[in-house]
Design a protein around this motif. Sequence first.
Motif, PDB file in Angstrom:
ATOM      1  N   MET A   1       0.850  -1.185   0.000  1.00 50.94           N
ATOM      2  CA  MET A   1       0.000   0.000   0.000  1.00 50.94           C
ATOM      3  C   MET A   1       0.890   1.242   0.000  1.00 50.94           C
ATOM      4  O   MET A   1       1.743   1.388   0.869  1.00 50.94           O
ATOM      5  N   PRO A   2       0.697   2.136  -0.986  1.00 53.83           N
ATOM      6  CA  PRO A   2       1.505   3.355  -1.025  1.00 53.83           C
ATOM      7  C   PRO A   2       1.268   4.235   0.199  1.00 53.83           C
ATOM      8  O   PRO A   2       0.182   4.279   0.756  1.00 53.83           O
ATOM      9  N   SER A   3       2.333   4.918   0.607  1.00 56.23           N
ATOM     10  CA  SER A   3       2.211   5.861   1.707  1.00 56.23           C
ATOM     11  C   SER A   3       1.553   7.136   1.193  1.00 56.23           C
ATOM     12  O   SER A   3       1.347   7.313   0.004  1.00 56.23           O
ATOM     13  N   ARG A   4       1.248   8.050   2.109  1.00 52.96           N
ATOM     14  CA  ARG A   4       0.637   9.327   1.713  1.00 52.96           C
ATOM     15  C   ARG A   4       1.554  10.066   0.767  1.00 52.96           C
ATOM     16  O   ARG A   4       2.752   9.932   0.796  1.00 52.96           O
ATOM     17  N   GLY A   5       0.947  10.899  -0.026  1.00 57.03           N
ATOM     18  CA  GLY A   5       1.715  11.673  -0.986  1.00 57.03           C
ATOM     19  C   GLY A   5       1.840  10.911  -2.293  1.00 57.03           C
ATOM     20  O   GLY A   5       1.278   9.840  -2.459  1.00 57.03           O
ATOM     21  N   GLY A   6       2.535  11.480  -3.207  1.00 55.00           N
ATOM     22  CA  GLY A   6       2.696  10.846  -4.499  1.00 55.00           C
ATOM     23  C   GLY A   6       3.704  11.568  -5.349  1.00 55.00           C
ATOM     24  O   GLY A   6       4.293  12.562  -4.930  1.00 55.00           O
ATOM     25  N   VAL A   7       3.881  11.039  -6.522  1.00 58.64           N
ATOM     26  CA  VAL A   7       4.817  11.600  -7.478  1.00 58.64           C
ATOM     27  C   VAL A   7       4.051  11.871  -8.762  1.00 58.64           C
ATOM     28  O   VAL A   7       3.354  10.994  -9.280  1.00 58.64           O
ATOM     29  N   LEU A   8       4.173  13.092  -9.256  1.00 60.21           N
ATOM     30  CA  LEU A   8       3.584  13.458 -10.533  1.00 60.21           C
ATOM     31  C   LEU A   8       4.719  13.643 -11.523  1.00 60.21           C
ATOM     32  O   LEU A   8       5.635  14.435 -11.277  1.00 60.21           O
ATOM     33  N   VAL A   9       4.660  12.914 -12.603  1.00 62.30           N
ATOM     34  CA  VAL A   9       5.646  13.043 -13.670  1.00 62.30           C
ATOM     35  C   VAL A   9       4.926  13.681 -14.853  1.00 62.30           C
ATOM     36  O   VAL A   9       3.895  13.178 -15.301  1.00 62.30           O
ATOM     37  N   LEU A  10       5.459  14.778 -15.336  1.00 65.47           N
ATOM     38  CA  LEU A  10       4.852  15.515 -16.445  1.00 65.47           C
ATOM     39  C   LEU A  10       5.921  15.777 -17.490  1.00 65.47           C
ATOM     40  O   LEU A  10       7.012  16.247 -17.168  1.00 65.47           O
ATOM     41  N   PHE A  11       5.616  15.440 -18.733  1.00 65.55           N
ATOM     42  CA  PHE A  11       6.541  15.770 -19.808  1.00 65.55           C
ATOM     43  C   PHE A  11       5.789  15.911 -21.126  1.00 65.55           C
ATOM     44  O   PHE A  11       4.619  15.547 -21.228  1.00 65.55           O
ATOM     45  N   ASP A  12       6.462  16.457 -22.125  1.00 61.45           N
ATOM     46  CA  ASP A  12       5.880  16.678 -23.444  1.00 61.45           C
ATOM     47  C   ASP A  12       5.937  15.403 -24.274  1.00 61.45           C
ATOM     48  O   ASP A  12       6.935  14.681 -24.250  1.00 61.45           O
ATOM     49  N   ALA A  13       4.894  15.178 -25.074  1.00 64.50           N
ATOM     50  CA  ALA A  13       4.876  14.035 -25.982  1.00 64.50           C
ATOM     51  C   ALA A  13       5.647  14.330 -27.262  1.00 64.50           C
ATOM     52  O   ALA A  13       6.120  13.416 -27.922  1.00 64.50           O
ATOM     53  N   ASP A  14       5.754  15.600 -27.611  1.00 68.38           N
ATOM     54  CA  ASP A  14       6.309  15.996 -28.911  1.00 68.38           C
ATOM     55  C   ASP A  14       5.521  15.265 -29.997  1.00 68.38           C
ATOM     56  O   ASP A  14       4.333  15.454 -30.089  1.00 68.38           O
ATOM     57  N   ASP A  15       6.155  14.407 -30.773  1.00 71.23           N
ATOM     58  CA  ASP A  15       5.451  13.719 -31.855  1.00 71.23           C
ATOM     59  C   ASP A  15       5.000  12.310 -31.480  1.00 71.23           C
ATOM     60  O   ASP A  15       4.445  11.600 -32.315  1.00 71.23           O
ATOM     61  N   ASP A  16       5.237  11.889 -30.244  1.00 63.78           N
ATOM     62  CA  ASP A  16       4.818  10.561 -29.806  1.00 63.78           C
ATOM     63  C   ASP A  16       3.359  10.580 -29.357  1.00 63.78           C
ATOM     64  O   ASP A  16       2.804  11.624 -29.023  1.00 63.78           O
ATOM     65  N   CYS A  17       2.768   9.405 -29.309  1.00 61.99           N
ATOM     66  CA  CYS A  17       1.400   9.276 -28.820  1.00 61.99           C
ATOM     67  C   CYS A  17       1.421   9.289 -27.293  1.00 61.99           C
ATOM     68  O   CYS A  17       2.073   8.431 -26.681  1.00 61.99           O
ATOM     69  N   PRO A  18       0.751  10.240 -26.657  1.00 61.76           N
ATOM     70  CA  PRO A  18       0.766  10.313 -25.192  1.00 61.76           C
ATOM     71  C   PRO A  18       0.291   9.028 -24.514  1.00 61.76           C
ATOM     72  O   PRO A  18       0.878   8.591 -23.527  1.00 61.76           O
ATOM     73  N   VAL A  19      -0.733   8.396 -25.047  1.00 64.02           N
ATOM     74  CA  VAL A  19      -1.262   7.174 -24.435  1.00 64.02           C
ATOM     75  C   VAL A  19      -0.219   6.059 -24.466  1.00 64.02           C
ATOM     76  O   VAL A  19      -0.006   5.366 -23.467  1.00 64.02           O
ATOM     77  N   HIS A  20       0.464   5.917 -25.591  1.00 65.54           N
ATOM     78  CA  HIS A  20       1.499   4.888 -25.690  1.00 65.54           C
ATOM     79  C   HIS A  20       2.648   5.165 -24.723  1.00 65.54           C
ATOM     80  O   HIS A  20       3.183   4.236 -24.109  1.00 65.54           O
ATOM     81  N   LEU A  21       3.014   6.422 -24.584  1.00 66.19           N
ATOM     82  CA  LEU A  21       4.090   6.771 -23.648  1.00 66.19           C
ATOM     83  C   LEU A  21       3.710   6.421 -22.214  1.00 66.19           C
ATOM     84  O   LEU A  21       4.521   5.862 -21.464  1.00 66.19           O
ATOM     85  N   VAL A  22       2.480   6.736 -21.825  1.00 64.16           N
ATOM     86  CA  VAL A  22       2.035   6.419 -20.468  1.00 64.16           C
ATOM     87  C   VAL A  22       2.059   4.911 -20.249  1.00 64.16           C
ATOM     88  O   VAL A  22       2.566   4.432 -19.228  1.00 64.16           O
ATOM     89  N   HIS A  23       1.538   4.154 -21.205  1.00 66.00           N
ATOM     90  CA  HIS A  23       1.517   2.698 -21.064  1.00 66.00           C
ATOM     91  C   HIS A  23       2.927   2.121 -20.952  1.00 66.00           C
ATOM     92  O   HIS A  23       3.162   1.171 -20.216  1.00 66.00           O
ATOM     93  N   ARG A  24       3.871   2.717 -21.682  1.00 68.34           N
ATOM     94  CA  ARG A  24       5.249   2.219 -21.672  1.00 68.34           C
ATOM     95  C   ARG A  24       6.010   2.625 -20.405  1.00 68.34           C
ATOM     96  O   ARG A  24       6.849   1.877 -19.916  1.00 68.34           O
ATOM     97  N   LEU A  25       5.702   3.790 -19.834  1.00 61.65           N
ATOM     98  CA  LEU A  25       6.535   4.332 -18.761  1.00 61.65           C
ATOM     99  C   LEU A  25       5.945   4.239 -17.360  1.00 61.65           C
ATOM    100  O   LEU A  25       6.684   4.345 -16.375  1.00 61.65           O
ATOM    101  N   LEU A  26       4.646   4.042 -17.244  1.00 61.39           N
ATOM    102  CA  LEU A  26       4.039   4.043 -15.918  1.00 61.39           C
ATOM    103  C   LEU A  26       4.512   2.875 -15.060  1.00 61.39           C
ATOM    104  O   LEU A  26       4.888   3.072 -13.902  1.00 61.39           O
ATOM    105  N   ALA A  27       4.508   1.680 -15.585  1.00 60.81           N
ATOM    106  CA  ALA A  27       4.918   0.510 -14.789  1.00 60.81           C
ATOM    107  C   ALA A  27       6.354   0.636 -14.278  1.00 60.81           C
ATOM    108  O   ALA A  27       6.606   0.388 -13.092  1.00 60.81           O
ATOM    109  N   PRO A  28       7.325   1.032 -15.121  1.00 61.18           N
ATOM    110  CA  PRO A  28       8.677   1.215 -14.593  1.00 61.18           C
ATOM    111  C   PRO A  28       8.757   2.286 -13.501  1.00 61.18           C
ATOM    112  O   PRO A  28       9.494   2.135 -12.524  1.00 61.18           O
TER     113      PRO A  28
END
Length: 135
Positions: A1-28
């Motif tokens: 169970m995660p502790s209180r608080g969190g981490v927000l990661v924000l970046f530009d997609a440029d020419d990539d598909c944002p959905v694909h980037l999230v799917h690829r990077l969220l688990a790591p």
Amino acid sequence: MPSRGGVLVLFDADDDCPVHLVHRLLAPAQEVRKDKSISLVVANREFEAWFLAASASLAGKCGLPADFAWPTKPETKRDAKGVISDALKRASGRPYSQSVDQPKLAATFDMGIARENAPSFDKFWREISKLVEGE
């Protein structure tokens, strides 16, 4: 169970598909910080597209011309920074500077309008809300 608080990661997609980037990077990202809730948001094209999405609220402010407007689908525009830079040059004779102008624009633009016109900003809003509310 995660502790209180969190981490927000924000970046530009440029020419990539944002959905694909999230799917690829969220688990790591979640693997690195198992103790925190991780929110990953990708600005479609670039962060500055969110300013185009709320351009009506920025017209005549922060050095932009009074007629500053972006008519439709701001997240499909490549080089939103260039659009803003051109508008600033026209109105105040100087180009856009991320370090100078981005904080001012971010503090000024209407987030409600941005949510309506930029799906990736709406995602950002929802992810911030989840982190703040602890869901």
